[in-house]
Design a protein around this motif. Structure first.
Motif, PDB file in Angstrom:
ATOM      1  N   UNK A 484       0.860  -1.186   0.000  1.00 38.67           N
ATOM      2  CA  UNK A 484       0.000   0.000   0.000  1.00 38.67           C
ATOM      3  C   UNK A 484       0.896   1.236   0.000  1.00 38.67           C
ATOM      4  N   UNK A 485       0.602   2.197  -0.864  1.00 35.32           N
ATOM      5  CA  UNK A 485       1.389   3.420  -0.890  1.00 35.32           C
ATOM      6  C   UNK A 485       0.628   4.561  -0.223  1.00 35.32           C
ATOM      7  N   UNK A 486       1.357   5.647   0.037  1.00 36.16           N
ATOM      8  CA  UNK A 486       0.832   6.759   0.822  1.00 36.16           C
ATOM      9  C   UNK A 486      -0.408   7.400   0.194  1.00 36.16           C
ATOM     10  N   UNK A 487      -1.139   8.124   1.037  1.00 36.14           N
ATOM     11  CA  UNK A 487      -2.393   8.795   0.688  1.00 36.14           C
ATOM     12  C   UNK A 487      -3.449   7.770   0.263  1.00 36.14           C
ATOM     13  N   UNK A 488      -3.440   6.626   0.935  1.00 39.34           N
ATOM     14  CA  UNK A 488      -4.428   5.571   0.693  1.00 39.34           C
ATOM     15  C   UNK A 488      -5.301   5.391   1.933  1.00 39.34           C
ATOM     16  N   UNK A 489      -6.547   4.964   1.703  1.00 42.43           N
ATOM     17  CA  UNK A 489      -7.457   4.657   2.803  1.00 42.43           C
ATOM     18  C   UNK A 489      -7.936   5.868   3.575  1.00 42.43           C
ATOM     19  N   UNK A 490      -7.788   7.069   3.018  1.00 43.05           N
ATOM     20  CA  UNK A 490      -8.000   8.296   3.786  1.00 43.05           C
ATOM     21  C   UNK A 490      -9.481   8.606   3.985  1.00 43.05           C
ATOM     22  N   UNK A 491     -10.315   8.387   2.959  1.00 46.08           N
ATOM     23  CA  UNK A 491     -11.732   8.749   3.060  1.00 46.08           C
ATOM     24  C   UNK A 491     -12.604   7.570   2.641  1.00 46.08           C
ATOM     25  N   UNK A 492     -13.870   7.622   3.065  1.00 43.13           N
ATOM     26  CA  UNK A 492     -14.834   6.632   2.604  1.00 43.13           C
ATOM     27  C   UNK A 492     -15.420   7.078   1.268  1.00 43.13           C
ATOM     28  N   UNK A 493     -16.410   6.351   0.762  1.00 39.20           N
ATOM     29  CA  UNK A 493     -16.927   6.636  -0.569  1.00 39.20           C
ATOM     30  C   UNK A 493     -17.709   7.951  -0.634  1.00 39.20           C
ATOM     31  N   UNK A 494     -17.968   8.579   0.508  1.00 38.39           N
ATOM     32  CA  UNK A 494     -18.617   9.896   0.531  1.00 38.39           C
ATOM     33  C   UNK A 494     -17.597  11.018   0.756  1.00 38.39           C
ATOM     34  N   UNK A 495     -16.324  10.696   0.669  1.00 33.25           N
ATOM     35  CA  UNK A 495     -15.231  11.660   0.837  1.00 33.25           C
ATOM     36  C   UNK A 495     -15.147  12.170   2.270  1.00 33.25           C
ATOM     37  N   UNK A 496     -15.544  11.346   3.215  1.00 34.40           N
ATOM     38  CA  UNK A 496     -15.464  11.683   4.633  1.00 34.40           C
ATOM     39  C   UNK A 496     -14.192  11.073   5.217  1.00 34.40           C
ATOM     40  N   UNK A 497     -13.402  11.879   5.915  1.00 33.70           N
ATOM     41  CA  UNK A 497     -12.154  11.417   6.513  1.00 33.70           C
ATOM     42  C   UNK A 497     -12.438  10.283   7.494  1.00 33.70           C
ATOM     43  N   UNK A 498     -11.629   9.250   7.432  1.00 33.89           N
ATOM     44  CA  UNK A 498     -11.696   8.148   8.404  1.00 33.89           C
ATOM     45  C   UNK A 498     -10.885   8.566   9.636  1.00 33.89           C
ATOM     46  N   UNK A 499     -11.574   8.854  10.704  1.00 36.59           N
ATOM     47  CA  UNK A 499     -10.940   9.408  11.894  1.00 36.59           C
ATOM     48  C   UNK A 499     -10.143   8.345  12.648  1.00 36.59           C
ATOM     49  N   UNK A 500      -9.209   8.817  13.460  1.00 33.57           N
ATOM     50  CA  UNK A 500      -8.405   7.915  14.277  1.00 33.57           C
ATOM     51  C   UNK A 500      -6.972   7.784  13.803  1.00 33.57           C
ATOM     52  N   UNK A 501      -6.634   8.466  12.730  1.00 26.58           N
ATOM     53  CA  UNK A 501      -5.263   8.406  12.211  1.00 26.58           C
ATOM     54  C   UNK A 501      -5.221   7.777  10.841  1.00 26.58           C
ATOM     55  N   UNK A 502      -4.249   8.198  10.076  1.00 25.00           N
ATOM     56  CA  UNK A 502      -4.039   7.669   8.729  1.00 25.00           C
ATOM     57  C   UNK A 502      -3.208   6.378   8.814  1.00 25.00           C
ATOM     58  N   UNK A 503      -3.261   5.482   7.867  1.00 23.51           N
ATOM     59  CA  UNK A 503      -4.010   5.502   6.603  1.00 23.51           C
ATOM     60  C   UNK A 503      -5.421   4.921   6.708  1.00 23.51           C
ATOM     61  N   UNK A 504      -6.151   5.414   7.688  1.00 21.11           N
ATOM     62  CA  UNK A 504      -7.588   5.177   7.755  1.00 21.11           C
ATOM     63  C   UNK A 504      -8.013   3.731   7.672  1.00 21.11           C
ATOM     64  N   UNK A 505      -8.555   3.366   6.527  1.00 22.82           N
ATOM     65  CA  UNK A 505      -9.132   2.035   6.333  1.00 22.82           C
ATOM     66  C   UNK A 505      -8.100   0.926   6.436  1.00 22.82           C
ATOM     67  N   UNK A 506      -6.806   1.257   6.337  1.00 16.97           N
ATOM     68  CA  UNK A 506      -5.765   0.223   6.303  1.00 16.97           C
ATOM     69  C   UNK A 506      -4.879   0.215   7.546  1.00 16.97           C
ATOM     70  N   UNK A 507      -5.270   0.914   8.610  1.00 18.98           N
ATOM     71  CA  UNK A 507      -4.414   0.991   9.804  1.00 18.98           C
ATOM     72  C   UNK A 507      -4.140  -0.381  10.393  1.00 18.98           C
ATOM     73  N   UNK A 508      -5.185  -1.167  10.620  1.00 14.49           N
ATOM     74  CA  UNK A 508      -4.996  -2.472  11.242  1.00 14.49           C
ATOM     75  C   UNK A 508      -4.237  -3.423  10.320  1.00 14.49           C
TER      76      UNK A 508
END
Length: 656
Positions: A484-508
């Motif tokens: 995975x490269x940078x600036x990935x997983x940042x927002x959901x499909x409505x362009x809303x930031x995934x809170x809790x730290x980047x890279x959002x959807x891919x943190x775990x």
């Protein structure tokens, strides 16, 4: 997809022909030369509307009838356009409301092409009337093997901001969100007092005095892609009513066209077709050609596809329109074939003497047949005939790269951490690094089954749904490898930031948390502890479960992780938090140790057959281990193949 057989057997040679620009004497000369060049398929009536309907309701088919019969009599198959790509002057003169409106609210006038609004009911009514007449007249003609809807839909007019488009946009939003409250939540309209009370208050995202709502802009892109797809469906429906011949249109999978989400278009095509031109504004136009071919194959679901247009030499629309060196046309063409194309076509057959494209190259140049260009065409034709048995086989790939038009649109919003960060830059860099190791890559949509791949690369997947993020994590947990490269997983499909730290959807999945982006100025660079140089982007990253593969040695964040590796289930997930060469990481992930540089090494197989393509874009000879028969050179190969600089080889391999 409804139809996967190519319209002409073998690896066919085709062209785009504009007989309306020439006299009947030239038509006959052209068809005789087409036979000499081995042309199998000709596209006509692409821009024929003003010739077929010179005034409202007055139809003249005599010229097109003669051209169609001339091609048929000479054994050349027909890729018949509907003629609707640009309206005639009488239509825009009588009905100026069909003209498109630009982002700044100003009208775009006739004089070029595609001067029409995709939402215009007047344009659609007149265009579909023409389509119906063309379909009834030629739908059962024995030369017809393919219908060509319009031409490069959305190349110039994909985004229209007129009042007709505004109302169509509102209707599209009603269908998507149902309730105005749902739209307000999706667009985050609490920001800057943008909350809507009624659908009628919504406008297209025309230019404003400040930054605009990014979620609205992304939805407008989605709407515009759907609107043109609806137009394609309308034409295709009429053609299918009057004909059993497959229907398609020419996509524009290329570096400078981004307005249509072809993942949603591809299922509507009977054959996937693409237009591609070398773009010398890019650092490595040949590498981009390979990427575009792989993405087109992805749109075709891995099955063979058509190259509907390419240039024999120079184009006419770049700042510096470079011609092709001897042998370059064959290398370009066979790169497309290696990566899945079973039909190689050109724009155009005969170079125009007038008009905006008079300096665009052609198979038959202004200087005629006693030219290098013409001899290159004959050589290509002979080569395609020699490798014709490759047709119908499919490309072997053990890596995949996820590509998303949603991410392309949203990652390049007006307000982002760095204007120097672009979506395609990361996509091309990842694909180019894999290509340099000789790794053939499928370019696929998020949500595609990943289980067959040894490695999956996720470059700048800025916008990703929970479902698609979970599919990537499940693939890794089952034993897959992902980068995975940078600036990935940042927002959901409505362009809303995934809170809790980047890279959002891919943190775990990645075992990291980034607290803050720290982009670099374009002229700046930092060094990594693995000796590599990094540019453009850094971020304040810490590991949770991952191990650190490389950190920043200097710059703003010395000692902070830059590349990490995380064991996740039975698989491994790498994160690249900066712009750097990924070749070494890909070597580890794929087990490939060598480099192929600027040499294509691709294999197609199927039906018990296997074909190895070796295309040397460089100047030095290369050797590759293989045993079989070189279809291009017509000679047996035992143990090792040598391909000279600029050379090509296609080996029918012995059983592997």
């Amino acid at each position: 997809m409804k139809f996967v057989r190519m319209p002409v057997p073998g690896v066919s040679l085709g062209c785009d022909y504009n007989p309306e620009q020439w006299s009947p004497d030239v038509w006959r000369e052209d068809v005789a030369l087409m036979r000499q060049a081995g042309v199998d398929l000709v596209a006509v009536n692409i821009f024929g509307w003003s010739n077929l309907e010179p005034s409202p309701g007055e139809y003249r088919f005599d010229d097109l009838d003669e051209v169609v019969e001339l091609l048929h009599a000479n054994g050349i198959k027909l890729n018949l356009g509907t003629g609707t790509s640009s309206p005639p002057p009488w239509l825009t003169s009588r009905y100026p409301e069909v003209l498109p409106v630009a982002e700044d609210g100003t009208t775009r006038f006739p004089g070029g092409r595609q001067a029409w609004c995709p939402s215009s009911p007047v344009f659609r009514d007149r265009a579909l009337d023409l389509v119906s007449r063309v379909a009834r007249r030629y739908g059962r003609h024995p030369a017809l093997v393919l219908w060509h809807v319009s031409n490069e839909l959305g190349c110039h007019n994909a985004l229209c901001y007129c009042e007709t488009s505004a109302e169509a946009f509102r209707n599209w939003l009603r269908g998507r969100y149902r309730k105005i409250e749902t739209l307000n939540a999706a667009w985050g309209t609490s920001f800057w007092s943008q909350r809507y009370g009624d659908w009628s208050e919504i406008q297209p995202p025309r230019l404003a005095l400040s930054l605009r709502n990014p979620a609205q802009i992304v939805d407008f892109h989605r709407f515009s892609s759907d609107e043109l797809l609806g137009y394609y469906r309308a034409e295709a429906s009429i053609l299918r009513k009057h004909s059993q011949t497959p229907v398609t249109t020419n996509f524009m999978v290329t570096a400078h066209i981004r307005n249509l989400d072809y993942w949603s278009w591809a299922p509507e095509m009977d054959v996937i077709a693409n237009d591609h031109y070398l773009d010398h504004r890019l650092g490595d136009p040949v590498a981009e050609l390979s990427f575009a071919a792989d993405l087109t194959r992805g749109l075709a679901g891995g099955r063979p596809w058509m190259l509907m247009e390419q240039a024999a030499g120079a184009v006419n629309w770049q700042p510096h329109n470079l011609t092709k060196a001897p042998g370059e046309m064959i290398r370009n063409s066979l790169t497309h074939v290696a990566r899945g194309a079973d039909s190689i076509c050109f724009f155009q057959w005969r170079a125009s003497a007038q008009g905006a494209e008079k300096f665009h190259s052609a198979m038959l140049p202004h200087a005629g047949t006693d030219t290098v260009a013409w001899r290159e065409v004959l050589r290509l034709s002979e080569t395609l005939d020699r490798i014709g048995e490759v047709a119908g086989t499919e490309v072997e790939a053990d890596a995949a790269l996820l590509f998303s038009w949603d991410s392309w649109w949203s990652a390049e919003g007006e307000a982002r951490p760095s204007q120097a960060v672009t979506y395609l830059d990361q996509v091309h860099a990842a694909h180019r690094a894999l290509r340099g190791l000789g790794v053939t890559t499928d370019v696929i949509a998020p949500g595609t089954d990943l289980s067959r791949y040894r490695l999956v690369v996720v470059p700048c997947l800025y916008m990703v749904s929970d479902e698609h993020a979970r599919a990537i994590a499940d693939y890794v947990a089952a034993g897959g490898h992902v980068v995975v490269t940078f600036f990935s997983g940042i927002v959901d499909e409505r362009d809303r930031i995934r809170l809790g730290g980047y890279p959002g959807a891919f943190r775990d999945l990645l075992g990291v948390v980034a607290e803050e982006f720290a982009p670099l100025q374009p002229e700046m660079s930092v060094t990594l502890t693995n000796g590599a140089t990094a540019t453009l982007w850094t971020e304040r990253l810490r590991v949770t479960t991952a191990t650190v593969e490389a950190s920043y040695r200097d710059g703003l964040l010395p000692g902070v992780p830059a590349i990490t590796r995380n064991q996740y289930g039975d698989g491994v997930a790498w994160y690249v938090a900066t712009k750097t060469d990924m070749s070494e990481l890909f070597r580890e992930a794929t087990g490939r140790r060598g480099e192929t540089g600027n040499v294509e090494i691709v294999r197609r197989s199927g039906g018990g057959r296997s074909y190895l393509f070796v295309i040397n874009h460089g100047t030095d000879p290369v050797e590759h281990p293989t045993t079989g028969y070189d279809l291009v050179a017509g000679q047996a190969i035992s143990g090792s193949l040598r391909v000279e600089g600029g050379g090509v080889a296609v080996i029918r391999e012995e059983a592997r």
